[in-house]
Design a protein around this motif. Structure first.
Motif, PDB file in Angstrom:
ATOM      1  N   HIS A 186      17.435  15.387   0.764  1.00 32.63           N
ATOM      2  CA  HIS A 186      17.562  16.609   1.569  1.00 32.63           C
ATOM      3  C   HIS A 186      16.430  17.592   1.338  1.00 32.63           C
ATOM      4  O   HIS A 186      16.075  18.359   2.229  1.00 32.63           O
ATOM      5  CB  HIS A 186      18.896  17.302   1.278  1.00 32.63           C
ATOM      6  CG  HIS A 186      20.077  16.507   1.751  1.00 32.63           C
ATOM      7  ND1 HIS A 186      20.698  16.744   2.935  1.00 32.63           N
ATOM      8  CD2 HIS A 186      20.708  15.441   1.198  1.00 32.63           C
ATOM      9  CE1 HIS A 186      21.688  15.865   3.110  1.00 32.63           C
ATOM     10  NE2 HIS A 186      21.713  15.062   2.056  1.00 32.63           N
ATOM     11  N   PHE A 206      23.377  10.899   1.564  1.00 36.03           N
ATOM     12  CA  PHE A 206      22.115  10.835   2.323  1.00 36.03           C
ATOM     13  C   PHE A 206      22.115   9.670   3.316  1.00 36.03           C
ATOM     14  O   PHE A 206      21.145   8.964   3.464  1.00 36.03           O
ATOM     15  CB  PHE A 206      20.866  10.842   1.414  1.00 36.03           C
ATOM     16  CG  PHE A 206      20.816   9.789   0.323  1.00 36.03           C
ATOM     17  CD1 PHE A 206      20.523   8.449   0.614  1.00 36.03           C
ATOM     18  CD2 PHE A 206      21.023  10.142  -1.003  1.00 36.03           C
ATOM     19  CE1 PHE A 206      20.444   7.500  -0.390  1.00 36.03           C
ATOM     20  CE2 PHE A 206      20.948   9.188  -2.028  1.00 36.03           C
ATOM     21  CZ  PHE A 206      20.660   7.856  -1.704  1.00 36.03           C
ATOM     22  N   SER A 264      13.901  19.356   7.014  1.00 40.27           N
ATOM     23  CA  SER A 264      14.117  20.623   6.345  1.00 40.27           C
ATOM     24  C   SER A 264      13.778  21.810   7.257  1.00 40.27           C
ATOM     25  O   SER A 264      14.518  22.794   7.318  1.00 40.27           O
ATOM     26  CB  SER A 264      13.282  20.634   5.069  1.00 40.27           C
ATOM     27  OG  SER A 264      13.277  21.896   4.514  1.00 40.27           O
TER      28      SER A 264
END
Ligand SMILES: *Cc1c(COP(=O)(O)O)cnc(C)c1O
Length: 398
Positions: A186, A206, A264
């Motif tokens: 992440h 994930f 992100s």
């Protein structure tokens, strides 16, 4: 079949990626041999496991030999902490430093060690959900054998100053473990440059399968095995390897790490849009630091309502959310994390965690904002607590 319009509980678990499913299929259907068998059919599975180890190691900056496959994050946390404790006990060092907002896999393991004579310092997480490096440094003792601080929190998403903590521990020759289950895949991380000795990760956070994870332990750290049996994982974890899951985890992680920057940026823009929208609700507050937080995490408290009712009504609107961690829901106790950052019981009960997926859109976010606003207003409409607050009996906190 799509039952839900929006899945916003990715901190609880994620959908398996196509890459993970495709990678695992041949090891379910065709190459089902035991990696410990000597014939080439078994060796095909062995090669897949070792290729996965290499790939996973590379994703966090480790060496393949430093990776042990486990059944998930909880097992990795248990093994890391119990291993450090065993080493500590041998050298008469029985003090551990952790913090108040760890996952129960860490906290309950520490509680067990306290019963066995270890002493544990739990650092406060302060109102922003972040531990202070100076306080950690001050807590270090001659007999400190382990520092275990999570990379990112699963409820409020706050990210800890891992590199600074790692550097202090390395200088003082204290083992440093981090539960990085919410961080791996992440946000970018590297075990070498951040001085991490041990790290726990879990595939289902994930986009890999459930029931598989790994523990990174820096070369030279002796791991205690929790499960006795065969010599798999170089004697550190007995039991026939879960080959399909291991292969899928490596594929999922490789994909996640490959687009971590892009993800992100996109996710944090949506997160901030959601935070801005929910902040318009009167007597509400974001939990945890607004900036040092996971790109997908939004955690709020709303005064005068019950988190459980909020979740049920959001469910009716097709939104999957959580009131804290999946582990605490179902119990009536408010989350230990929210209490640790100073939310009083009543306020902590009115919590909502939304963790967006990488396929979330602005439309999803706007629909969530509209729905939460409606539901909060509706619930406050017949909440006696809210009525009292509005009538001046009792004081608003948020
Ligand atoms: C999910 C989670 C765990 C547990 O991982 P499992 O693979 O479900 O055992 C541990 N720590 C954190 C921070 C988590 O979010």
């Amino acid at each position: 079949m799509d039952l839900y319009k929006i899945y916003a509980d990715n901190a609880a678990t994620t959908k398996m990626s196509g890459a993970a499913i495709n990678a695992m299929m041949p090891y379910i259907t065709e190459y089902y041999g035991n990696p410990s068998s000597l014939y080439s059919f078994g060796q095909k599975a062995r090669e897949a496991v070792e290729a996965a180890r290499e790939s996973v190691a590379k994703c966090i900056g480790a060496q393949p030999r430093e990776i042990t496959f486990t059944s998930g994050g909880s097992e990795a946390d248990n093994q890391a902490i119990l291993s450090a404790a065993a080493l500590g006990r041998k050298s008469g060092k029985m003090h551990i430093i952790s913090d108040e907002i760890e996952h129960h896999a860490v906290l309950h393991t520490l509680k067990k060690l306290e019963k066995e004579g270890f002493s544990v310092t739990y650092l406060p997480a302060h109102s922003d959900g972040i531990v202070r490096v100076e306080e950690l440094e001050a807590a270090v003792r001659e007999d400190t054998c382990l520092v275990t601080i999570m990379y990112a929190n699963n409820e409020i998403g706050t990210i800890q100053p891992i590199k600074q903590i790692g550097e202090i521990c390395r200088n003082k020759k204290i083992l440093f473990h981090t539960d990085a289950v919410q961080a791996v895949g992440h946000i970018p991380l590297n075990v070498v440059s951040e001085y991490i000795d041990m790290l726990s990760a879990s595939a289902h956070k994930f986009h890999g399968p459930k029931g598989i994870g790994f523990l990174y332990a820096r070369k030279g750290i002796r791991l205690t095995n929790l499960i006795e049996g065969g010599a798999q994982e170089r004697g550190r974890r007995a039991g026939t390897e879960n080959v399909p899951a291991i292969v899928a985890m490596a594929a999922a992680l490789n994909e996640a790490v490959g687009h971590v920057g892009e993800y992100s940026n996109k996710a944090s823009a949506l997160r901030d849009r959601l935070i801005a929208g929910l902040s318009e609700i009167p007597h509400s507050a974001l939990n945890g630091d607004a900036v040092k937080r996971l790109p997908s995490n939004v955690s709020f408290c709303f005064e005068g309502i019950e988190g459980e009712s909020l979740l049920l009504l959001l469910d009716d609107k097709g939104i999957c959310a959580s009131s804290g961690s999946a582990c605490t829901s179902g119990s009536l106790d408010p989350s230990h994390v929210l209490l640790a950052i100073g939310r009083v019981h009543d306020v902590a009960h009115g919590s909502l965690r939304l963790t967006l997926g990488d396929d979330a859109t602005e439309e999803d976010v706007d629909y969530i904002i509209k729905s939460v606003k409606e539901v909060v207003e509706y619930l406050r409409g017949f909440s006696p607590v809210w009525r009292d607050l509005c009538n001046g009996k009792g004081k608003f906190i948020l």
